[in-house]
Write an enzyme that holds these catalytic residues in place. Sequence first.
Site, PDB file in Angstrom:
ATOM      1  N   ASP A  79      -7.773  -7.613   1.443  1.00 13.15           N
ATOM      2  CA  ASP A  79      -9.178  -7.424   1.822  1.00 13.15           C
ATOM      3  C   ASP A  79      -9.939  -7.943   0.611  1.00 13.15           C
ATOM      4  O   ASP A  79     -10.226  -7.191  -0.318  1.00 13.15           O
ATOM      5  CB  ASP A  79      -9.451  -5.941   2.079  1.00 13.15           C
ATOM      6  CG  ASP A  79     -10.863  -5.728   2.588  1.00 13.15           C
ATOM      7  OD1 ASP A  79     -11.489  -6.695   3.050  1.00 13.15           O
ATOM      8  OD2 ASP A  79     -11.338  -4.571   2.537  1.00 13.15           O
TER       9      ASP A  79
ATOM     10  N   VAL B 118      -4.525   1.465   4.845  1.00  9.83           N
ATOM     11  CA  VAL B 118      -5.105   1.870   3.563  1.00  9.83           C
ATOM     12  C   VAL B 118      -5.334   0.639   2.691  1.00  9.83           C
ATOM     13  O   VAL B 118      -4.511  -0.268   2.650  1.00  9.83           O
ATOM     14  CB  VAL B 118      -4.157   2.852   2.823  1.00  9.83           C
ATOM     15  CG1 VAL B 118      -4.773   3.300   1.505  1.00  9.83           C
ATOM     16  CG2 VAL B 118      -3.843   4.062   3.693  1.00  9.83           C
ATOM     17  N   LYS B 119      -6.482   0.667   2.018  1.00 11.25           N
ATOM     18  CA  LYS B 119      -6.760  -0.403   1.051  1.00 11.25           C
ATOM     19  C   LYS B 119      -6.612   0.162  -0.348  1.00 11.25           C
ATOM     20  O   LYS B 119      -7.112   1.250  -0.655  1.00 11.25           O
ATOM     21  CB  LYS B 119      -8.178  -0.933   1.249  1.00 11.25           C
ATOM     22  CG  LYS B 119      -8.576  -1.932   0.179  1.00 11.25           C
ATOM     23  CD  LYS B 119      -9.727  -2.799   0.602  1.00 11.25           C
ATOM     24  CE  LYS B 119     -11.064  -2.211   0.278  1.00 11.25           C
ATOM     25  NZ  LYS B 119     -12.131  -3.218   0.295  1.00 11.25           N
ATOM     26  N   THR B 120      -5.931  -0.583  -1.207  1.00 12.48           N
ATOM     27  CA  THR B 120      -5.794  -0.140  -2.581  1.00 12.48           C
ATOM     28  C   THR B 120      -5.797  -1.357  -3.499  1.00 12.48           C
ATOM     29  O   THR B 120      -6.006  -2.478  -3.051  1.00 12.48           O
ATOM     30  CB  THR B 120      -4.516   0.717  -2.761  1.00 12.48           C
ATOM     31  OG1 THR B 120      -4.561   1.360  -4.015  1.00 12.48           O
ATOM     32  CG2 THR B 120      -3.248  -0.122  -2.676  1.00 12.48           C
TER      33      THR B 120
END
Length: 292
Positions: free
Chosen positions: A251, A202-204
């Site tokens: 990212d 997951v990207k946050t």
Amino acid sequence: MADKEGQLDTHDYHLHRAQVAEPFPLKGCQSLDWGMQNRLSRIFDPKSGKTVMLAVDHGYFMGPTSGLERIDVTINPLLPHADTLMCTRGILRSLTPSTFTKGVVLRASGGPSILKELSDERIALDMEDALRLNAAAVAVQVFIGGEFETQSVHNMTRLVDAGLRYGMPVLGVTAVGKQLTRDAKYMRLATRICAELGAAYVKTYYVSEGFETVTASCPVPIVIAGGKKLPELDALVMAYRAVQEGASGVDMGRNIFQSQAPAAMIQAVRHVVHEGMQPGEAYELFRSLAGK
Ligand code: R5P
């Protein structure tokens, strides 16, 4: 056909050694199939367990973003320093050298431009094309609390089902609308929903208070987006804190490609992410690589 004559007898069975099966090093990913784990190993460095993803997919809704006007000129020279490239299939096919052998994470959702309601996305990539392009993962935007929340969650679960069929990890990208508060409580909600519904990672966004509760309550790896351009030292501090508080990497886009010295910046970020270099030291490294 193998020659049957003169074959050596088998004898070396190592009878007193138990079979070794190395545990897969990535959080929460032990039960994934071999192909999925292999793809994730092209994103996360197996030694550090971390990744520096270079995000250049902004054009899928923003057009030619500052720093990405000529990806062949500004981004391709950075590829040797990235663990993974995150981009659209259009940029991959038109501008990325096919000799790039590290992980590629393909943008798989889209639809509205910055002129429209952004949460109204659909799946924008067929899993077959992701396989054809030898992608290491596909990324889908999830708008928890957004106007089209259910649609965006459905986009992700459709991709997760297709990904499980073919061994393709899905990166759930938690998108923050203008009206939503960007705090740990919201990030816990959004990241956990992505993981529960099958995202491999997951990207946050990093939040300065309570980020460790976000990584602790998400059962799969978290990477942070860089967000808007910050002074280089501030971006390095953010990356450092995120990794120290449980993130598995970054990212990062604008804080690298909009830097005054993008090659120096991505190398400094690498030291922070993979080696835990203190931000002050990494900033000095940035300055020296940038020739300042
Ligand atoms: C956002 O539109 C994209 O998903 C980007 O890949 C993501 O936001 C990371 O880029 P940045 O570090 O510029 O926020």
